[in-house]
Design an enzyme around this catalytic site. Sequence first.
Site, PDB file in Angstrom:
ATOM      1  N   MET A  16       0.826  -1.202   0.000  1.00  0.00           N
ATOM      2  CA  MET A  16       0.000   0.000   0.000  1.00  0.00           C
ATOM      3  C   MET A  16       0.868   1.264   0.000  1.00  0.00           C
ATOM      4  O   MET A  16       2.081   1.178   0.042  1.00  0.00           O
ATOM      5  CB  MET A  16      -0.870   0.003   1.244  1.00  0.00           C
ATOM      6  CG  MET A  16      -0.040   0.171   2.488  1.00  0.00           C
ATOM      7  SD  MET A  16      -0.259  -1.188   3.586  1.00  0.00           S
ATOM      8  CE  MET A  16       1.158  -1.027   4.624  1.00  0.00           C
ATOM      9  N   SER A 242       7.599   0.274  10.618  1.00  0.00           N
ATOM     10  CA  SER A 242       7.754  -0.744   9.593  1.00  0.00           C
ATOM     11  C   SER A 242       6.817  -0.478   8.411  1.00  0.00           C
ATOM     12  O   SER A 242       5.651  -0.159   8.598  1.00  0.00           O
ATOM     13  CB  SER A 242       7.432  -2.105  10.195  1.00  0.00           C
ATOM     14  OG  SER A 242       7.112  -2.997   9.169  1.00  0.00           O
ATOM     15  N   LYS A 243       7.386  -0.602   7.216  1.00  0.00           N
ATOM     16  CA  LYS A 243       6.605  -0.447   5.988  1.00  0.00           C
ATOM     17  C   LYS A 243       5.452  -1.435   5.965  1.00  0.00           C
ATOM     18  O   LYS A 243       4.383  -1.168   5.449  1.00  0.00           O
ATOM     19  CB  LYS A 243       7.492  -0.807   4.787  1.00  0.00           C
ATOM     20  CG  LYS A 243       7.929   0.366   3.958  1.00  0.00           C
ATOM     21  CD  LYS A 243       8.543  -0.149   2.662  1.00  0.00           C
ATOM     22  CE  LYS A 243       9.212   0.987   1.928  1.00  0.00           C
ATOM     23  NZ  LYS A 243       9.755   0.610   0.637  1.00  0.00           N
ATOM     24  N   ARG A 244       5.742  -2.576   6.484  1.00  0.00           N
ATOM     25  CA  ARG A 244       4.750  -3.651   6.406  1.00  0.00           C
ATOM     26  C   ARG A 244       3.692  -3.573   7.502  1.00  0.00           C
ATOM     27  O   ARG A 244       2.815  -4.400   7.569  1.00  0.00           O
ATOM     28  CB  ARG A 244       5.456  -5.004   6.489  1.00  0.00           C
ATOM     29  CG  ARG A 244       5.923  -5.486   5.144  1.00  0.00           C
ATOM     30  CD  ARG A 244       6.723  -6.755   5.268  1.00  0.00           C
ATOM     31  NE  ARG A 244       8.119  -6.452   5.488  1.00  0.00           N
ATOM     32  CZ  ARG A 244       8.949  -6.091   4.533  1.00  0.00           C
ATOM     33  NH1 ARG A 244       8.538  -6.020   3.296  1.00  0.00           N
ATOM     34  NH2 ARG A 244      10.214  -5.820   4.803  1.00  0.00           N
ATOM     35  N   HIS A 245       3.815  -2.592   8.340  1.00  0.00           N
ATOM     36  CA  HIS A 245       2.846  -2.457   9.428  1.00  0.00           C
ATOM     37  C   HIS A 245       1.475  -2.133   8.839  1.00  0.00           C
ATOM     38  O   HIS A 245       1.208  -1.025   8.422  1.00  0.00           O
ATOM     39  CB  HIS A 245       3.294  -1.357  10.385  1.00  0.00           C
ATOM     40  CG  HIS A 245       2.584  -1.400  11.699  1.00  0.00           C
ATOM     41  ND1 HIS A 245       1.241  -1.618  11.781  1.00  0.00           N
ATOM     42  CD2 HIS A 245       3.028  -1.273  12.960  1.00  0.00           C
ATOM     43  CE1 HIS A 245       0.888  -1.607  13.044  1.00  0.00           C
ATOM     44  NE2 HIS A 245       1.961  -1.402  13.779  1.00  0.00           N
TER      45      HIS A 245
END
Length: 471
Positions: A16, A242-245
Site C-alpha cells: 500500500m 515498519s513499511k509492512r505495518h
Amino acid sequence: MTSSVVTRFAPSPTGMLHIGGARTALFNWAFAKANGGKMLLRIEDTDRARSTDESVAAILDGLSWLGIEWDGDPISQFARVARHKEVAEQLLAEGKAYRCYCSQDELAEMREKARAEGRPPRYDGTWRDRDPSEAPEGVNPVVRIKAPREGQIVVRDHVQGDVTFAAENLDDFIIMRSDGTPTYMHAVVVDDHDMGVTHIIRGDDHLTNAARQQVIFEAMGWPVPEMSHIPLIHGPDGAKLSKRHGALGAASYRAMGYLPDALCNYLARLGWAHGDDEIFSRDQLVEWFSLDGLNKAAARFDFKKLENLNAHYIRTSTPDALYAAMVPLAEELERPDDKAGLEAHRDTVLAALPELQPRAKTVVELIDGAQFIYQPRPLPLDEKAAGLLDDDARALIGRLASELTALSAWDHDTIDAAVRSFAEAEDLKLGKVAQPLRAALTGKAVSPGIFDVMLLIGQEETLARLGDIAV
Ligand code: GLU
C-alpha cells in the site's frame, strides 16, 4: 526558484501507500507547487515478482484521497527498460562501464578474501581492465560502472549537509544484470534524468544509493538533481516504523476515520516546520514550504497528536464536507445499514452534524454518533446506556413519556420547559432525567444535547422510543 522545478514521487508498487511514502509524496508535491513546478509520479515496477497492479491502484488511490496530485500520467519504470539498456550501451561504448564475467563462485571467493584481509567485501575490479577478448564462452556478463577508485564522493544534501563516501567503499556496482535487465540503481538515474527531475526528496534510507547514483549521473555528464534525504518516521518508542505495518497504509487512516486534510497537516509537521505553526491549510503549506524547513532529526509518530488534529479538522469542517466523507466510509467499512441510514436521512444528519462535530475525533465517531437518527426501533443499547436504564429509570421514562405525549407543540423551548418541570416535579436534577432519557433515545451515554436529539427525531419517534424502554 524558477518554474522549471520538477520533483517526483517514485514508489515501488509492492504494497500500500504507507505513511512514510505519503509524507515523501506530500513534500515533493508541496515543493513543486511552492515553486510553480511539477511533481511527476514514477511507478518503480521493475521488480516483476513483487510489483502488483493492486498495489499501483492502492498507491494512486491513497494519493488521490490525500489530495496529492501528480502531473501527467504515471510513468512505469519497467516500460523504460529499452532506454535503460541504451544508456548502459552508451556507458560501455564510452569506456565508462564494462562487462564483467565473474561467476558466482569467483565473487564469493572475492568476498571471502576481502573479509580475510579485513577489507569490506567489495567487487575487486577483476574485469575493469581485463581485455574483453578473454571473456569466457557462454557466460552472460553483467555490466558494471567504473566507479572512482580513490578519493571521495560527496553527496551535497539539502537536509543532511555534505555527506562524504570514501570511493573504496563504493565498488564497481552492477548497472545491468546478466539477464539484460537494469538494476534499480541504474534505472532511477536514467529516469530521473529523462524526466527532467531537478530535485529529489526521499527517505534517508536512500542516502547511500544517492552516492552510487551520483557516479552514474557523472559518468553520463548529467547534472545531479538537488538532493534532500529526509529522516524516516519513527514509532513512538523511537523504533523505525515498519513499511509492512498494516495499520499504517494511507487507506487504513481513512478507515480509522481520519480526514485527508488532517493527515496531510500532521504529516507535513512530521519532518518539516514553519516556525511554531501546528495547524495550517494546504494553501499555507504550499505558500510556506521550503527545503530549509525540513528537519534533520527523525520525527516520532504520535497518534494522540494526529487524533487531536483530526478533531480540530472535524470541528472546523462544513457539515456537507463531513457528510461527503461519512457515506463512502460507511461503505468502505462494510456498514451497509449505516450507509443506507445516512443516505435516507441526509437532511437530518446534516442538521445534526454541528452537534456531532464537537464530540467526535474521527469520521467513524461521527457515523456512530449519527446512528440514533436512523437506527430502527427498538434501538440497541450500548453497555453504558443499558447501565443507565435500570427499573427505576425505566419507570421514570414511562412517566416522562406521558408528559411529552401531552405536548401540542414540539420546539426547543416547549421541550425544554416540559422536561425541566417534570424533573422538578420528580424532585430530580435535570441531569438525572437527561441521562436515562439520552440512553433511551440514542442507545448511548453520549450524544448531542438531549433536546436537540428530540427535535431531530421528532415527537412521534421520541414517544415510540420511550415506549420501548418504559415499564
Ligand atoms: N522506489 C523507491 C522506494 O519506494 C524510491 C526511490 C527513489 O525515490 O529514488 O523506496
